[in-house]
Design a protein around this motif. Structure first.
Motif, short mmCIF file in Angstrom:
data_model
loop_
_atom_site.label_atom_id
_atom_site.label_comp_id
_atom_site.label_asym_id
_atom_site.label_seq_id
_atom_site.Cartn_x
_atom_site.Cartn_y
_atom_site.Cartn_z
N ALA A 1 0.83 -1.20 0.00
CA ALA A 1 0.00 0.00 0.00
C ALA A 1 0.87 1.25 0.00
N GLU A 2 1.95 1.24 0.78
CA GLU A 2 2.86 2.39 0.82
C GLU A 2 3.56 2.59 -0.52
N ARG A 3 3.93 1.48 -1.16
CA ARG A 3 4.59 1.58 -2.46
C ARG A 3 3.66 2.18 -3.51
N LEU A 4 2.38 1.84 -3.45
CA LEU A 4 1.44 2.30 -4.47
C LEU A 4 0.86 3.68 -4.16
N ALA A 5 1.21 4.25 -3.00
CA ALA A 5 0.64 5.52 -2.57
C ALA A 5 0.78 6.64 -3.60
N PRO A 6 1.88 6.73 -4.38
CA PRO A 6 1.99 7.83 -5.35
C PRO A 6 0.99 7.77 -6.49
N LEU A 7 0.35 6.64 -6.69
CA LEU A 7 -0.56 6.48 -7.83
C LEU A 7 -1.99 6.85 -7.46
N GLU A 8 -2.64 7.60 -8.33
CA GLU A 8 -4.07 7.83 -8.21
C GLU A 8 -4.79 6.64 -8.83
N LEU A 9 -5.66 6.01 -8.08
CA LEU A 9 -6.34 4.81 -8.53
C LEU A 9 -7.81 5.11 -8.80
N ASP A 10 -8.30 4.62 -9.94
CA ASP A 10 -9.70 4.81 -10.29
C ASP A 10 -10.59 3.72 -9.71
N ALA A 11 -9.99 2.60 -9.33
CA ALA A 11 -10.76 1.51 -8.72
C ALA A 11 -9.80 0.54 -8.06
N ILE A 12 -10.31 -0.18 -7.08
CA ILE A 12 -9.60 -1.29 -6.46
C ILE A 12 -10.56 -2.47 -6.47
N VAL A 13 -10.19 -3.51 -7.20
CA VAL A 13 -11.07 -4.67 -7.38
C VAL A 13 -10.39 -5.88 -6.76
N SER A 14 -11.17 -6.72 -6.09
CA SER A 14 -10.59 -7.84 -5.36
C SER A 14 -11.34 -9.13 -5.62
N SER A 15 -10.61 -10.22 -5.55
CA SER A 15 -11.20 -11.54 -5.36
C SER A 15 -12.06 -11.48 -4.10
N PRO A 16 -13.12 -12.30 -4.03
CA PRO A 16 -13.96 -12.26 -2.83
C PRO A 16 -13.33 -12.93 -1.60
N LEU A 17 -12.21 -13.62 -1.77
CA LEU A 17 -11.63 -14.35 -0.65
C LEU A 17 -10.95 -13.40 0.33
N GLU A 18 -11.00 -13.77 1.62
CA GLU A 18 -10.59 -12.86 2.69
C GLU A 18 -9.17 -12.33 2.51
N ARG A 19 -8.23 -13.20 2.14
CA ARG A 19 -6.84 -12.78 2.07
C ARG A 19 -6.63 -11.69 1.01
N CYS A 20 -7.41 -11.74 -0.06
CA CYS A 20 -7.33 -10.69 -1.07
C CYS A 20 -8.04 -9.42 -0.62
N ARG A 21 -9.21 -9.58 -0.03
CA ARG A 21 -9.95 -8.40 0.43
C ARG A 21 -9.17 -7.64 1.50
N GLU A 22 -8.45 -8.36 2.35
CA GLU A 22 -7.65 -7.71 3.38
C GLU A 22 -6.47 -6.97 2.78
N THR A 23 -5.85 -7.56 1.76
CA THR A 23 -4.75 -6.89 1.07
C THR A 23 -5.26 -5.65 0.35
N ALA A 24 -6.39 -5.81 -0.33
CA ALA A 24 -6.99 -4.68 -1.05
C ALA A 24 -7.41 -3.57 -0.10
N ALA A 25 -7.91 -3.93 1.08
CA ALA A 25 -8.34 -2.93 2.05
C ALA A 25 -7.16 -2.07 2.51
N ALA A 26 -5.99 -2.69 2.66
CA ALA A 26 -4.80 -1.91 3.03
C ALA A 26 -4.46 -0.89 1.95
N ILE A 27 -4.58 -1.30 0.68
CA ILE A 27 -4.29 -0.39 -0.43
C ILE A 27 -5.31 0.73 -0.49
N ALA A 28 -6.56 0.42 -0.14
CA ALA A 28 -7.64 1.41 -0.22
C ALA A 28 -7.63 2.41 0.93
N GLN A 29 -6.92 2.09 2.00
CA GLN A 29 -6.95 2.95 3.19
C GLN A 29 -6.48 4.37 2.86
#
Length: 233
Positions: free
Chosen positions: A40-68
């Motif tokens: 999430a810290e590495r991707l912080a410089p990028l403006e994101l138009d969407a964050i899409v995730s697999s429905p499985l918990e391990r992906c949603r948790e990773t995606a949630a960190a990026i979305a914070q």
């Protein structure tokens, strides 16, 4: 041109020794949570138009960190979910390596159909269709993240490179790695593969730079005939 960052989920207690598949309740462990924070810290410089995730918990948790801290929320798409491994789900990899199907998965994955589960070819088809649908939905100027699984990301990369699915085992997608593909009307361009530590500044499109008349890029991943591309200064 649409830029898609494919992020594999962080580590879990099952990553490596066991084929987790669609096993419910598999969460990031402490290592995985730290990996999610780091990506999430590495991707912080990028403006994101969407964050899409697999429905499985391990992906949603990773995606949630990026979305914070971002103005976008995590959306889920089942088509980015893990391969349906069927009867193989939850079994140790050491044990599965003794199965006759294991050799097929390694050497001829396009023919692999997991007992009670999916064919790897079906996984590739659904995942690539999902990418195309999201590209169309978000538009040619979009940059977005897809948080998914190793085999799914590898299958998408194989498609982008024009490789037969039987070559996808030559591709690697480590936990919390970033793989970047830029889609243009002419062809996709692989900008990053299994990146676990690089900066992302060169993924920000400079203002006023567009595709050439034939749909090729004038950015990283140039359609230059020789010389390895335009490079950066």
């Amino acid at each position: 041109m649409t830029t898609v960052l494919f992020v594999r989920h962080g580590l879990t207690a099952m990553t490596g020794p066991v084929l987790a598949g669609w096993t419910p309740g598999v969460h990031l462990d402490e290592r995985g949570r730290e990996q999610a924070r780091a990506v999430a810290e590495r991707l912080a410089p990028l403006e994101l138009d969407a964050i899409v995730s697999s429905p499985l918990e391990r992906c949603r948790e990773t995606a949630a960190a990026i979305a914070q801290g971002r103005p976008v929320s995590v959306e889920t798409d089942d088509r980015f979910g893990e391969c349906g491994y069927g009867d193989w789900t939850g079994r140790p990899l050491k044990e599965l390596a003794e199965e006759p199907l294991w050799r097929v998965v390694q050497a001829h994955p396009s023919a692999a159909v997991f007992p009670g589960g999916e064919a790897l070819a079906e996984v590739q088809n659904r995942a690539v269709r999902a990418v195309r649908d999201w590209n169309e939905r978000l538009g040619e100027k979009a940059t977005y993240v897809v948080c998914s699984h190793g085999d799914v990301i590898k299958a998408i990369v194989a498609d982008a490179l024009g490789l037969h699915l039987d070559q996808f085992q030559r591709i690697t997608a480590d936990p919390a790695s970033v793989t970047v593909i830029r889609y243009t009307p002419l062809r996709p361009f692989l900008l990053r593969a299994n990146d676990v530590g690089g900066g992302v500044a060169n993924l920000v499109p400079p203002p006023g730079v567009s595709e050439d008349e034939d749909g090729g890029e004038t950015l990283t991943g140039s359609d230059a005939a020789v010389g390895g591309g335009a490079g950066t200064t």
